[in-house]
Design an enzyme around this catalytic site. Structure first.
Site, mmCIF file in Angstrom:
data_model
loop_
_atom_site.group_PDB
_atom_site.id
_atom_site.type_symbol
_atom_site.label_atom_id
_atom_site.label_comp_id
_atom_site.label_asym_id
_atom_site.label_seq_id
_atom_site.Cartn_x
_atom_site.Cartn_y
_atom_site.Cartn_z
ATOM 1 N N ARG A 46 0.851 -1.206 0.000
ATOM 2 C CA ARG A 46 0.000 0.000 0.000
ATOM 3 C C ARG A 46 0.878 1.244 0.000
ATOM 4 N NH1 ARG A 46 -1.424 1.643 4.618
ATOM 5 N NH2 ARG A 46 -2.167 -0.336 5.446
ATOM 6 N N TYR A 98 -16.786 16.539 -15.237
ATOM 7 C CA TYR A 98 -17.234 15.148 -15.211
ATOM 8 C C TYR A 98 -18.275 14.965 -14.099
ATOM 9 C CZ TYR A 98 -17.234 10.149 -14.334
ATOM 10 O OH TYR A 98 -17.636 8.862 -14.114
ATOM 11 N N ASP A 170 -7.546 19.073 -13.884
ATOM 12 C CA ASP A 170 -7.858 17.737 -14.410
ATOM 13 C C ASP A 170 -7.455 17.737 -15.880
ATOM 14 O OD1 ASP A 170 -9.058 15.481 -15.518
ATOM 15 O OD2 ASP A 170 -10.793 15.551 -14.174
ATOM 16 N N LYS A 195 -8.171 6.710 -19.099
ATOM 17 C CA LYS A 195 -8.474 7.241 -20.428
ATOM 18 C C LYS A 195 -7.236 7.186 -21.324
ATOM 19 C CE LYS A 195 -12.566 8.111 -18.703
ATOM 20 N NZ LYS A 195 -12.603 7.582 -17.363
HETATM 21 O O1 P1T Z 1 -13.465 6.931 -13.983
HETATM 22 P P1 P1T Z 1 -12.281 7.405 -13.178
HETATM 23 O O2 P1T Z 1 -10.988 6.782 -13.583
HETATM 24 O O3 P1T Z 1 -12.529 7.352 -11.704
HETATM 25 O O4 P1T Z 1 -12.071 8.960 -13.553
HETATM 26 C C1 P1T Z 1 -13.024 9.946 -13.249
HETATM 27 C C2 P1T Z 1 -12.898 11.086 -14.230
HETATM 28 C C3 P1T Z 1 -12.240 12.245 -13.832
HETATM 29 N N1 P1T Z 1 -12.092 13.295 -14.673
HETATM 30 C C4 P1T Z 1 -12.564 13.261 -15.923
HETATM 31 C C5 P1T Z 1 -12.385 14.442 -16.811
HETATM 32 C C6 P1T Z 1 -13.235 12.119 -16.389
HETATM 33 O O5 P1T Z 1 -13.679 12.123 -17.653
HETATM 34 C C7 P1T Z 1 -13.410 11.007 -15.524
HETATM 35 C C8 P1T Z 1 -14.154 9.790 -15.940
HETATM 36 N N2 P1T Z 1 -14.963 10.001 -17.053
HETATM 37 C C9 P1T Z 1 -15.782 9.066 -17.638
HETATM 38 C C10 P1T Z 1 -15.904 7.794 -17.205
HETATM 39 C C11 P1T Z 1 -16.531 9.542 -18.810
HETATM 40 O O6 P1T Z 1 -17.051 8.716 -19.601
HETATM 41 O O7 P1T Z 1 -16.610 10.755 -18.998
#
Ligand code: P1T
Length: 379
Positions: A46, A98, A170, A195
């Site tokens: 961890r 998001y 972000d 992503k």
């Molecule tokens: O899904 P996760 O890895 O927890 O990330 C969250 C997140 C944070 N910031 C942005 C700009 C994002 O697009 C996302 C996750 N977005 C999607 C799952 C989506 O389809 O837009």
């Protein structure tokens, strides 16, 4: 080192055990000690894991930071940032973001006494009216999800520095290939590594990158104390994904431009949201802070009809109807009923997330197949 070299070599050392070129997947929770505290720098996974550390060093390198931290998801990474705050503190956030970030802020952290202001930051000076003695953090997403608004990071960072606030960006949509927020004055860069960094739709992961040692230490403490880390196998996959980030992004941008232009010239389309268009309200800022305009596009159809939008996403074949973005394959989504359903209708419509809005993550397939697919679905 230049960017295209950094994505392959940045922060990396050959493994000391056998010289393996890729770091081994250290699939272990713990490490042998000869006497209490007698270990080789690793005591529990961890806290530290060599595969995760290799990824964290690569993340720091490609974002031009000094310290990288990897988490179990993008939201876990955002969660760690909010844990820097205390009850009574206030955050100023972009008003288009998001849906899951909005949900974390309003449904979890408002209950812990943290106050969030959602502000249209297309004009950075809009922020000033919300700053008071309790303000601690400015949260910027640019380009925003899903309206593709562009926020001037340099202008916002001047405000954050003047008032001694943290600025977190972000950078999920842009990636460091297109934009490097730490160079533009941000304190923290955040990624949903799920992503473009991972790039192959096979991992859920989050990342933070910072330059400041004190801030890094506070975030490492939270990462270890709260424990939302990612596993070694996923760390390996994202490390592998990063090695082709530059060539994938180049093709995402080329295909994105072609798709945006096709849609803009289509008779059934009302509006295309893509920062590469000269008539995008913040095109000039996009041009100055990004190297290109990316492969994320949103559009609305004439008449703003919910059923028509659903029909289009159902009919697309090469574009898969799915949550997420940034993988090699093209995806489409309907934000109002999918990624942004957690935002009340009235709130989402204020920023443009209307019933006919469709979001595309343009992949790196042959462009002729992508255009033909859109053509048949829009018929
Ligand atoms: O899904 P996760 O890895 O927890 O990330 C969250 C997140 C944070 N910031 C942005 C700009 C994002 O697009 C996302 C996750 N977005 C999607 C799952 C989506 O389809 O837009």
């Amino acid at each position: 080192m230049k960017f295209n070299t950094k994505v392959i070599h940045g922060g990396q050392e050959h493994d000391p055990a056998y010289g393996s070129v890729m770091p081994p997947i250290y699939q272990t929770s713990t490490y042998a000690q000869t006497t209490p505290g007698g270990h080789k720098g690793y005591e529990y996974s961890r806290t530290h894991n060599p595969t995760r550390n290799a990824l964290e060093n690569a993340l720091a390198s490609i974002e031009n930071g000094k310290y990288g931290l990897a988490f179990g998801s993008g939201l876990a990474a955002i969660d760690a940032i909010v844990k820097l705050l205390k009850p009574g503190d206030e955050v100023i956030s972009t008003n288009d973001l998001y849906g899951g970030s909005f949900r974390l802020f309003t449904k979890i952290y408002e209950d812990f006494g943290i106050k969030f202001h959602f502000v249209g930051m297309e004009k950075a000076s809009n922020i000033e009216a919300y700053i008071n003695n309790n303000t601690k953090l400015i949260w910027v997403e640019t380009p925003t999800n899903p309206m593709m608004n562009i926020i001037d990071i340099v202008a916002v960072s001047k405000i954050s520095k003047k008032h001694n606030l943290l600025l977190a960006v972000d950078n999920t949509f842009a990636t460091p290939y297109l934009q490097q927020p730490l160079n533009l004055g941000a304190d923290i860069v955040m990624h949903s590594a799920t992503k473009y960094l991972g790039g192959h739709s096979d991992v859920v992961m989050g990342a933070l990158i910072v330059k400041d040692k004190d801030l890094a230490d506070r975030l490492y403490f939270i990462q270890n104390a709260s424990g939302a880390i990612c596993g070694p196998q996923d760390s390996f996959l994202v490390l592998r994904g990063i090695k082709t980030l530059h060539i994938r992004m180049q093709r995402h941008c080329e295909n994105g431009k072609a798709v945006a232009e096709f849609l803009a010239n289509h008779s059934k389309i009302e509006h295309v949201y893509w920062p590469g268009f000269e008539n995008h309200p913040n095109h000039d800022i996009a041009k100055s802070q990004m190297n290109d305009f990316g492969g994320m596009i949103s559009f609305t159809t004439k008449g703003n009809n919910y059923d028509a939008a659903i029909k289009i996403v159902e009919r697309l074949k090469v574009f898969t109807l799915a949550e997420s973005l940034g993988g090699v394959e093209s995806l489409c989504g309907h934000p109002a009923s999918m990624t942004h359903a957690s935002i009340p209708k009235q709130e989402r419509e204020k920023v443009g997330v209307v019933d006919s809005l469709i979001r595309l993550s343009v992949g790196i397939e042959d462009i002729d197949d992508l255009i033909a697919d859109l053509e048949q679905a829009l018929k």
